[in-house]
Write a protein that holds these residues in place. Sequence first.
Motif, PDB file in Angstrom:
ATOM      1  N   ILE A   1       0.830  -1.209   0.000  1.00  0.00           N
ATOM      2  CA  ILE A   1       0.000   0.000   0.000  1.00  0.00           C
ATOM      3  C   ILE A   1       0.860   1.253   0.000  1.00  0.00           C
ATOM      4  CG2 ILE A   1      -1.656   1.326   1.371  1.00  0.00           C
ATOM      5  CD1 ILE A   1      -2.794  -1.388   2.319  1.00  0.00           C
ATOM      6  N   ILE A   2       1.865   1.292   0.851  1.00  0.00           N
ATOM      7  CA  ILE A   2       2.691   2.497   0.992  1.00  0.00           C
ATOM      8  C   ILE A   2       3.694   2.630  -0.137  1.00  0.00           C
ATOM      9  CG2 ILE A   2       4.421   3.624   2.442  1.00  0.00           C
ATOM     10  CD1 ILE A   2       2.948   2.516   4.843  1.00  0.00           C
ATOM     11  N   GLY A   3       4.324   1.527  -0.519  1.00  0.00           N
ATOM     12  CA  GLY A   3       5.329   1.593  -1.578  1.00  0.00           C
ATOM     13  C   GLY A   3       6.634   2.145  -1.040  1.00  0.00           C
ATOM     14  N   ASN A   4       7.116   3.229  -1.627  1.00  0.00           N
ATOM     15  CA  ASN A   4       8.366   3.891  -1.208  1.00  0.00           C
ATOM     16  C   ASN A   4       9.568   2.956  -1.233  1.00  0.00           C
ATOM     17  OD1 ASN A   4       7.240   6.397  -0.886  1.00  0.00           O
ATOM     18  ND2 ASN A   4       7.031   6.239   1.331  1.00  0.00           N
ATOM     19  N   GLY A   5       9.571   1.970  -2.114  1.00  0.00           N
ATOM     20  CA  GLY A   5      10.717   1.100  -2.250  1.00  0.00           C
ATOM     21  C   GLY A   5      10.786  -0.025  -1.240  1.00  0.00           C
ATOM     22  N   LEU A   6       9.840  -0.076  -0.305  1.00  0.00           N
ATOM     23  CA  LEU A   6       9.818  -1.149   0.684  1.00  0.00           C
ATOM     24  C   LEU A   6       9.151  -2.370   0.059  1.00  0.00           C
ATOM     25  CD1 LEU A   6      10.383  -1.927   3.663  1.00  0.00           C
ATOM     26  CD2 LEU A   6       8.074  -1.169   4.177  1.00  0.00           C
ATOM     27  N   THR A   7       9.831  -3.483   0.088  1.00  0.00           N
ATOM     28  CA  THR A   7       9.280  -4.710  -0.482  1.00  0.00           C
ATOM     29  C   THR A   7       8.717  -5.590   0.629  1.00  0.00           C
ATOM     30  OG1 THR A   7      11.369  -5.902  -0.323  1.00  0.00           O
ATOM     31  CG2 THR A   7      10.980  -4.649  -2.352  1.00  0.00           C
ATOM     32  N   PRO A   8       7.796  -6.485   0.289  1.00  0.00           N
ATOM     33  CA  PRO A   8       7.287  -7.406   1.312  1.00  0.00           C
ATOM     34  C   PRO A   8       8.402  -8.265   1.930  1.00  0.00           C
ATOM     35  CG  PRO A   8       5.816  -7.410  -0.568  1.00  0.00           C
ATOM     36  CD  PRO A   8       7.008  -6.588  -0.955  1.00  0.00           C
ATOM     37  N   ALA A   9       9.421  -8.606   1.139  1.00  0.00           N
ATOM     38  CA  ALA A   9      10.522  -9.408   1.674  1.00  0.00           C
ATOM     39  C   ALA A   9      11.275  -8.644   2.763  1.00  0.00           C
ATOM     40  CB  ALA A   9      11.473  -9.806   0.551  1.00  0.00           C
ATOM     41  N   SER A  10      11.519  -7.358   2.538  1.00  0.00           N
ATOM     42  CA  SER A  10      12.228  -6.581   3.566  1.00  0.00           C
ATOM     43  C   SER A  10      11.349  -6.370   4.799  1.00  0.00           C
ATOM     44  CB  SER A  10      12.687  -5.244   2.995  1.00  0.00           C
ATOM     45  OG  SER A  10      11.585  -4.466   2.578  1.00  0.00           O
ATOM     46  N   ALA A  11      10.048  -6.261   4.606  1.00  0.00           N
ATOM     47  CA  ALA A  11       9.150  -6.135   5.759  1.00  0.00           C
ATOM     48  C   ALA A  11       9.144  -7.421   6.577  1.00  0.00           C
ATOM     49  CB  ALA A  11       7.739  -5.802   5.294  1.00  0.00           C
ATOM     50  N   MET A  12       9.141  -8.574   5.892  1.00  0.00           N
ATOM     51  CA  MET A  12       9.184  -9.848   6.600  1.00  0.00           C
ATOM     52  C   MET A  12      10.523 -10.018   7.333  1.00  0.00           C
ATOM     53  SD  MET A  12       6.303 -11.349   6.230  1.00  0.00           S
ATOM     54  CE  MET A  12       6.655 -13.026   6.679  1.00  0.00           C
ATOM     55  N   PHE A  13      11.609  -9.585   6.690  1.00  0.00           N
ATOM     56  CA  PHE A  13      12.924  -9.648   7.334  1.00  0.00           C
ATOM     57  C   PHE A  13      12.943  -8.777   8.587  1.00  0.00           C
ATOM     58  CE2 PHE A  13      17.258  -8.046   7.904  1.00  0.00           C
ATOM     59  CZ  PHE A  13      17.939  -9.242   8.077  1.00  0.00           C
ATOM     60  N   GLY A  14      12.410  -7.572   8.474  1.00  0.00           N
ATOM     61  CA  GLY A  14      12.357  -6.677   9.628  1.00  0.00           C
ATOM     62  C   GLY A  14      11.503  -7.238  10.748  1.00  0.00           C
ATOM     63  N   ALA A  15      10.392  -7.871  10.400  1.00  0.00           N
ATOM     64  CA  ALA A  15       9.546  -8.485  11.423  1.00  0.00           C
ATOM     65  C   ALA A  15      10.263  -9.648  12.092  1.00  0.00           C
ATOM     66  CB  ALA A  15       8.239  -8.959  10.792  1.00  0.00           C
ATOM     67  N   GLY A  16      11.012 -10.417  11.316  1.00  0.00           N
ATOM     68  CA  GLY A  16      11.773 -11.528  11.887  1.00  0.00           C
ATOM     69  C   GLY A  16      12.864 -11.055  12.822  1.00  0.00           C
ATOM     70  N   VAL A  17      13.596 -10.024  12.408  1.00  0.00           N
ATOM     71  CA  VAL A  17      14.655  -9.469  13.263  1.00  0.00           C
ATOM     72  C   VAL A  17      14.045  -8.893  14.539  1.00  0.00           C
ATOM     73  CG1 VAL A  17      16.377  -7.629  13.428  1.00  0.00           C
ATOM     74  CG2 VAL A  17      16.248  -9.039  11.369  1.00  0.00           C
ATOM     75  N   GLY A  18      12.924  -8.195  14.397  1.00  0.00           N
ATOM     76  CA  GLY A  18      12.251  -7.658  15.575  1.00  0.00           C
ATOM     77  C   GLY A  18      11.805  -8.742  16.537  1.00  0.00           C
ATOM     78  N   THR A  19      11.331  -9.858  16.001  1.00  0.00           N
ATOM     79  CA  THR A  19      10.917 -10.973  16.842  1.00  0.00           C
ATOM     80  C   THR A  19      12.094 -11.568  17.587  1.00  0.00           C
ATOM     81  OG1 THR A  19       9.101 -11.479  15.334  1.00  0.00           O
ATOM     82  CG2 THR A  19       9.799 -13.227  16.825  1.00  0.00           C
ATOM     83  N   ILE A  20      13.213 -11.743  16.900  1.00  0.00           N
ATOM     84  CA  ILE A  20      14.404 -12.310  17.537  1.00  0.00           C
ATOM     85  C   ILE A  20      14.921 -11.365  18.632  1.00  0.00           C
ATOM     86  CG2 ILE A  20      16.826 -12.923  17.159  1.00  0.00           C
ATOM     87  CD1 ILE A  20      15.924 -14.021  14.424  1.00  0.00           C
ATOM     88  N   VAL A  21      14.938 -10.078  18.353  1.00  0.00           N
ATOM     89  CA  VAL A  21      15.379  -9.107  19.360  1.00  0.00           C
ATOM     90  C   VAL A  21      14.458  -9.139  20.569  1.00  0.00           C
ATOM     91  CG1 VAL A  21      15.613  -6.630  19.822  1.00  0.00           C
ATOM     92  CG2 VAL A  21      16.571  -7.606  17.737  1.00  0.00           C
ATOM     93  N   TYR A  22      13.135  -9.247  20.315  1.00  0.00           N
ATOM     94  CA  TYR A  22      12.185  -9.290  21.420  1.00  0.00           C
ATOM     95  C   TYR A  22      12.390 -10.542  22.279  1.00  0.00           C
ATOM     96  CZ  TYR A  22       7.746  -9.544  23.899  1.00  0.00           C
ATOM     97  OH  TYR A  22       6.795  -9.633  24.870  1.00  0.00           O
ATOM     98  N   ILE A  23      12.654 -11.681  21.637  1.00  0.00           N
ATOM     99  CA  ILE A  23      12.848 -12.930  22.368  1.00  0.00           C
ATOM    100  C   ILE A  23      14.131 -12.868  23.217  1.00  0.00           C
ATOM    101  CG2 ILE A  23      13.392 -15.381  22.104  1.00  0.00           C
ATOM    102  CD1 ILE A  23      11.465 -15.408  19.731  1.00  0.00           C
ATOM    103  N   LEU A  24      15.172 -12.279  22.674  1.00  0.00           N
ATOM    104  CA  LEU A  24      16.436 -12.185  23.416  1.00  0.00           C
ATOM    105  C   LEU A  24      16.320 -11.175  24.547  1.00  0.00           C
ATOM    106  CD1 LEU A  24      18.991 -12.339  20.488  1.00  0.00           C
ATOM    107  CD2 LEU A  24      18.330 -14.163  22.043  1.00  0.00           C
TER     108      LEU A  24
END
Length: 60
Positions: free
Chosen positions: A37-60
Motif C-alpha cells: 500500500i505504501i510503496g516507497n521502495g519497501l518490499t514485502p521481503a524486507s518487511a518480513m525480514f524486519g519483522a523476523g529481526v524484531g521478533t528475535i530481538v524481542y525474544i532475546l
Amino acid sequence: MKLIFDVSDKPKAGQLVVFALQQMLAILAATIAVPLIIGNGLTPASAMFGAGVGTIVYIL
C-alpha cells in the motif's frame, strides 16, 4: 463451542492450532499489505525480514 475463556481457562489442543493459524495469517497479511500500500521502495521481503529481526530481538 465455548469461545470465551477466562484467565485461568485453556483452550483444547485443536482450538489452539486454529487460533495460532488465524493469528499467523492475520500478521502475515498485515506485514505484506503495508509495503504494497505504501510503496516507497519497501518490499514485502524486507518487511518480513524486519519483522523476523524484531521478533528475535524481542525474544532475546
